[in-house]
Design a protein around this motif. Structure first.
Motif, PDB file in Angstrom:
ATOM      1  N   UNK A  80      37.533 -36.326  99.141  1.00 42.56           N
ATOM      2  CA  UNK A  80      37.798 -35.866 100.513  1.00 42.56           C
ATOM      3  C   UNK A  80      38.676 -34.620 100.508  1.00 42.56           C
ATOM      4  N   UNK A  81      39.630 -34.568  99.581  1.00 46.91           N
ATOM      5  CA  UNK A  81      40.494 -33.390  99.478  1.00 46.91           C
ATOM      6  C   UNK A  81      39.675 -32.168  99.058  1.00 46.91           C
ATOM      7  N   UNK A  82      38.751 -32.347  98.128  1.00 44.36           N
ATOM      8  CA  UNK A  82      37.886 -31.238  97.706  1.00 44.36           C
ATOM      9  C   UNK A  82      37.006 -30.762  98.869  1.00 44.36           C
ATOM     10  N   UNK A  83      36.472 -31.719  99.604  1.00 40.49           N
ATOM     11  CA  UNK A  83      35.565 -31.378 100.702  1.00 40.49           C
ATOM     12  C   UNK A  83      36.266 -30.615 101.823  1.00 40.49           C
ATOM     13  N   UNK A  84      37.577 -30.740 101.899  1.00 43.22           N
ATOM     14  CA  UNK A  84      38.319 -30.068 102.971  1.00 43.22           C
ATOM     15  C   UNK A  84      38.907 -28.732 102.535  1.00 43.22           C
ATOM     16  N   UNK A  85      38.598 -28.284 101.311  1.00 51.11           N
ATOM     17  CA  UNK A  85      39.111 -27.003 100.823  1.00 51.11           C
ATOM     18  C   UNK A  85      38.479 -25.833 101.583  1.00 51.11           C
ATOM     19  N   UNK A  86      39.077 -24.676 101.437  1.00 51.19           N
ATOM     20  CA  UNK A  86      38.571 -23.473 102.093  1.00 51.19           C
ATOM     21  C   UNK A  86      37.138 -23.207 101.632  1.00 51.19           C
ATOM     22  N   UNK A  87      36.180 -23.086 102.552  1.00 50.48           N
ATOM     23  CA  UNK A  87      34.769 -22.931 102.182  1.00 50.48           C
ATOM     24  C   UNK A  87      34.440 -21.623 101.471  1.00 50.48           C
ATOM     25  N   UNK A  88      35.270 -20.606 101.657  1.00 52.26           N
ATOM     26  CA  UNK A  88      34.994 -19.334 100.985  1.00 52.26           C
ATOM     27  C   UNK A  88      35.631 -19.289  99.599  1.00 52.26           C
ATOM     28  N   UNK A  89      36.843 -19.791  99.472  1.00 50.64           N
ATOM     29  CA  UNK A  89      37.551 -19.744  98.202  1.00 50.64           C
ATOM     30  C   UNK A  89      37.072 -20.816  97.226  1.00 50.64           C
ATOM     31  N   UNK A  90      36.616 -21.955  97.763  1.00 49.81           N
ATOM     32  CA  UNK A  90      36.206 -23.069  96.910  1.00 49.81           C
ATOM     33  C   UNK A  90      34.817 -23.575  97.290  1.00 49.81           C
ATOM     34  N   UNK A  91      33.885 -22.657  97.381  1.00 47.31           N
ATOM     35  CA  UNK A  91      32.527 -23.034  97.802  1.00 47.31           C
ATOM     36  C   UNK A  91      31.886 -24.027  96.833  1.00 47.31           C
ATOM     37  N   UNK A  92      31.994 -23.761  95.535  1.00 51.48           N
ATOM     38  CA  UNK A  92      31.371 -24.656  94.556  1.00 51.48           C
ATOM     39  C   UNK A  92      32.039 -26.024  94.553  1.00 51.48           C
ATOM     40  N   UNK A  93      33.368 -26.061  94.538  1.00 48.99           N
ATOM     41  CA  UNK A  93      34.098 -27.325  94.481  1.00 48.99           C
ATOM     42  C   UNK A  93      33.756 -28.202  95.679  1.00 48.99           C
ATOM     43  N   UNK A  94      33.669 -27.602  96.853  1.00 51.80           N
ATOM     44  CA  UNK A  94      33.285 -28.352  98.044  1.00 51.80           C
ATOM     45  C   UNK A  94      31.871 -28.914  97.894  1.00 51.80           C
ATOM     46  N   UNK A  95      31.000 -28.140  97.250  1.00 53.45           N
ATOM     47  CA  UNK A  95      29.603 -28.528  97.123  1.00 53.45           C
ATOM     48  C   UNK A  95      29.410 -29.743  96.207  1.00 53.45           C
TER      49      UNK A  95
END
Length: 230
Positions: free
Chosen positions: A178-193
């Motif tokens: 959940x913490x990964x999914x809430x990261x900044x979508x531009x800075x952490x696009x892959x991690x969120x994915x």
């Protein structure tokens, strides 16, 4: 007067290097490296420290012997599997050994060249040779596998040690995911994915998948002696 019956004397198993090492492994598993003292070991073996020094010269030798004893169980196979299967079995054996005995990873990370780690390297190297890897690429192939095995297994054990003993793995991964999914979508696009993949992943399966990726690269690598395509 009634005749006293003499109680038979208790016969103790003679102290041996093997008993000392096994007791050290048990102590390391329960108390860690800091808890391994000759006083504590003597108490566990019901003997004096002097008797232990007859079999090992000091703590460094004892730690090395304990590490070697744990790893030797991972490099013994009854069958003669194909090289790739032998590497996978060895890798998983080391992974499970470090997972069960986290102190082994610590010992390997700071081990001298002549150490239990050399046993693992030798077994990997023999299987790399059996795969038909060119001689000039064998060191790189074996070293890459060894680095991956020790690195991932050691990190997995370190992660486990940082968590409280009663940590629920599913809840922990849910929280991190959940913490990964809430990261900044531009800075952490892959991690969120890949956040959802983290939630459901299996450590051992992911570890073996990495071994397979390395083996695929090793077996697909061209022989440097082959002529370049025209």
């Amino acid at each position: 007067m009634p005749t006293r019956t003499r109680r038979p004397e208790r016969r103790e198993e003679p102290l041996s290097r093997e008993r000392v090492v096994e007791a050290a492994i048990e102590l390391l598993d329960t108390a860690g490296e800091g808890g391994l003292t000759f006083r504590a070991l003597a108490a566990r073996l019901a003997t004096g420290p002097g008797a232990i020094y007859w079999h090992v010269t000091g703590k460094d030798e004892l730690l090395g012997a304990a590490t070697d004893a744990v790893l030797s169980r991972t490099t013994t196979t009854d069958a003669d599997p194909a090289p790739q299967e032998a590497i996978r079995a060895l890798a998983l054996g080391v992974f499970d050994a470090i997972d069960a005995h986290p102190w082994v990873g610590t010992q390997l990370s700071g081990a001298p060249p002549q150490s239990p780690m050399l046993r693992v390297f030798e077994h990997i190297g023999r299987q790399v040779q059996a795969l038909g890897v060119p001689q000039t690429a064998q060191f790189t192939a074996a070293s890459s596998l060894l680095s991956y095995i020790l690195g991932v297994a050691g990190q997995n054990a370190a992660n486990a040690r940082q968590c409280p003993p009663d940590t629920d793995r599913t809840q922990f991964l849910d929280t991190v995911s959940e913490a990964w999914a809430s990261l900044d979508p531009e800075e952490f696009a892959f991690t969120r994915n890949v956040a959802e993949q983290l939630r459901v992943h299996d450590d051992r399966a992911e570890f073996l998948a990495g071994i397979d990726l390395i083996l695929t690269g090793i077996t697909a690598r061209p022989d440097p002696t082959d002529p370049a395509p025209s």
